[in-house]
Every structure is written in C-alpha cells, then in structure tokens.
Design an enzyme around this catalytic site. Structure first.
Site, PDB file in Angstrom:
ATOM      1  CG  HIS A 172      -1.886   1.178   1.151  1.00  0.00           C
ATOM      2  ND1 HIS A 172      -3.024   1.168   0.372  1.00  0.00           N
ATOM      3  CD2 HIS A 172      -1.831   2.413   1.724  1.00  0.00           C
ATOM      4  CE1 HIS A 172      -3.640   2.330   0.486  1.00  0.00           C
ATOM      5  NE2 HIS A 172      -2.940   3.108   1.301  1.00  0.00           N
ATOM      6  CG  ASP A 214      -0.705   5.675   0.032  1.00  0.00           C
ATOM      7  OD1 ASP A 214      -1.779   5.602  -0.584  1.00  0.00           O
ATOM      8  OD2 ASP A 214      -0.622   5.582   1.274  1.00  0.00           O
ATOM      9  CG  HIS A 256       0.402  10.899   1.885  1.00  0.00           C
ATOM     10  ND1 HIS A 256       0.244  10.252   0.684  1.00  0.00           N
ATOM     11  CD2 HIS A 256      -0.394  10.241   2.773  1.00  0.00           C
ATOM     12  CE1 HIS A 256      -0.601   9.260   0.824  1.00  0.00           C
ATOM     13  NE2 HIS A 256      -1.001   9.218   2.083  1.00  0.00           N
TER      14      HIS A 256
END
Length: 307
Positions: free
Chosen positions: A235, A239, A262
């Site tokens: 995952h 992302d 992020h």
C-alpha cells in the site's frame, strides 16, 4: 505508450470519505490532450477547478490534498495511482464533496471502473521525465532517492514498531498488469489506539474495517485478515505512485524510499522538478509504421527527442 490517453466513456464512483465521513460521488470524464487530471468541485458556487499537480498540494496530513481558490479535494492518492496505472493522462473529475471516496481502502475499485470505461489514444505525445543524475531528500531517518534507470521502478523499505508490521521491503518494476493484480488491492491501514485522537480532530470519521486494515496491540483486527502477507508495504508503494503522479509526467528512474509518507513524497517531487540538471524531459516519437513500447528498448532510445 507513445501517445497520451484519456477515457473512452464516463465512469462514476460513490462512497464514504475516509476522513470526512461524508457520502461523496465523483465522475470521471474524457479530456483533451494536454489537459492533465483536473478535479472540479461541483458542489461549490461557483464550481472550482483544481489541477492535480504538485504545485497545488496544500496538505499532506494523513493523505494528499490539493486546493485552489478556497476549495480543496483530499485523499486523492488512490485515484491518482489508478489513473496513472491505467495509462490515463487526461481526465476531468467532477466531485460533489471535499474528499475522494475511500471505497474499500485500496485502488482496486478505481482500476476496475477505469478499465471498464475504456481508454483511447490522443494525437499528442506523452512526456517522460528521464532521470540522469541521483536526487535525494531526507527528513530524519526518512529518505527518498531516485537513480537513473531504463525503467520506472519503486523500492520501499518500511519500519513500524509493531509486530504485525515490523519491517517490510518490496520492489516493483512498474507495469499496468502487475500494479492491477499485485498492488492496487492493498488497503490503507491504521492503529485503533490512534482512532479516538484522530476523530477528535475531525479525521478518520468514515474509517471502518470495511475500508481499512485495523491494527490493535494483538495484531490485525479484520476478520478476513490480510490480502497479502506484506499488504502494508504494497500500500505504501501504491500511495507513492499516486503522489508521484502529481509531477504530471511519467518518471523513468528507480525510486528508493525508506519510511516515507505523503509529506516526504511531496517534498521529493518538488525537489526533483526543481533540479532540471538531473533529468531530461523526453517524448517518444516513433518512426512511421512503428509503435513505441515501454520500458524503452535500446533501438527506441534513438527515438527519444527533447521537448
């Protein structure tokens, strides 16, 4: 792969926003060559259009948020990864709320919907950012480096002080089929001990075991378990692909990430784009009656021309 693509047909998605808890619907529409991915907040008066580009990122807290003229759209990374992996360079995204619906916590529902909608080639060539020199960005023990490579490859090394995750590492050479089968189904995850604090700050209001992997002191809470033994690092790669897609071009290089999220992903793309001495912007211009493929073969390297 030489030419930009868009959707052949419209496709709509509805669901709960992970952080807002609101029911949201978005519709993907075809767009002309050179448009890029543009989000339209159709619930505002007047509607606000926000280009999905690095310069429009306004927050990276727990997700990636873009904003413009007082409006924003958050949690865009899964949709961006799906669009990128399906080869969609140009699309309009009409959305009636502040957040992309989380669906099942992965990118798989978006990938499936986009594939069903179909794609079509446009007359404008696709641009590639070909890395020529290494670029590194650090924040404490977090790090992202990109190295020259003939492929778009991502290697991710993650560490969590929890036995259910511990240390996980995976590398992937990007291609559409591999992403769709092996990475797009990987779900977002969270620690139950942090949920109350997040909700108190207006976050994770739509989180449930139907759209995330829950982790407590004893391990995985979801009764169905994990989709992959290393679902967490898969995952994180998902992302990263979504965040890196905000560069607006296709990367050709090997990205090596350690403990990034992020915020660092955004800082990395911002730094990379500012270092024009470390890359060349290219486009594939195949000779007549030939089709360019990707990864780029040695004969095709002769077709690369600077924009």
């Amino acid at each position: 792969m030489a030419f930009q693509q868009t959707l052949k047909n419209k496709v709509a998605f509805s669901g709960i926003g992970l952080h807002s808890g609101k029911e949201i619907t978005l519709t993907l529409r075809p767009a002309d060559a050179g448009t890029g991915i543009v989000f339209h907040r159709i619930d505002t008066t007047p509607p606000v259009s926000i280009e999905a580009r690095t310069e429009n990122v306004v927050s990276t807290r727990l997700s990636t948020t873009i904003g413009k003229n007082g409006a924003a759209v958050s949690t865009i990374e899964h949709l961006m990864a799906a669009l990128f992996s399906c080869g969609i360079d140009n699309a309009h995204v009409d959305i009636n709320g502040p957040e992309v619906p989380i669906m099942d916590g992965s990118a798989a529902p978006f990938v499936e919907g986009i594939k069903n909608a179909g794609s079509k080639s446009l007359s404008k060539s696709r641009k590639y950012l070909v890395v020529k020199k290494p670029v590194t960005i650090r924040n404490g023990d977090k790090r992202i480096t990109v190295l020259p490579s003939r492929y778009y490859r991502i290697s991710f090394d993650m560490h969590f002080d929890h036995p259910a995750i511990s240390r996980q590492f995976r590398t992937m050479k990007f291609d559409r089929e591999s992403f769709a089968d092996d990475f797009s189904p990987a779900r977002t995850f969270g620690f139950l001990a942090e949920i109350e604090a997040l909700m108190a700050h207006g976050l994770a209001l739509g989180a449930s075991l139907e759209n995330a992997v829950g982790i407590d002191d004893n391990g995985i809470v979801n009764p169905e378990g994990l989709r992959f033994t290393d679902e967490f690092v898969r995952h994180k790669i998902l992302d990263s692909i979504g965040d890196f897609a905000l560069a607006g071009v296709h990367l050709v290089g090997h990205v090596k990430a350690c403990k990034s999220g992020h915020e660092l992903n955004h800082k990395f793309i911002t730094e990379l784009l500012s270092r024009s001495d470390c890359w060349s912007l290219m486009e594939l211009t195949p000779p007549e009656n030939k089709t360019a493929s990707f990864p780029i073969s040695l004969p095709e390297m002769a077709w690369l021309e600077a924009c």
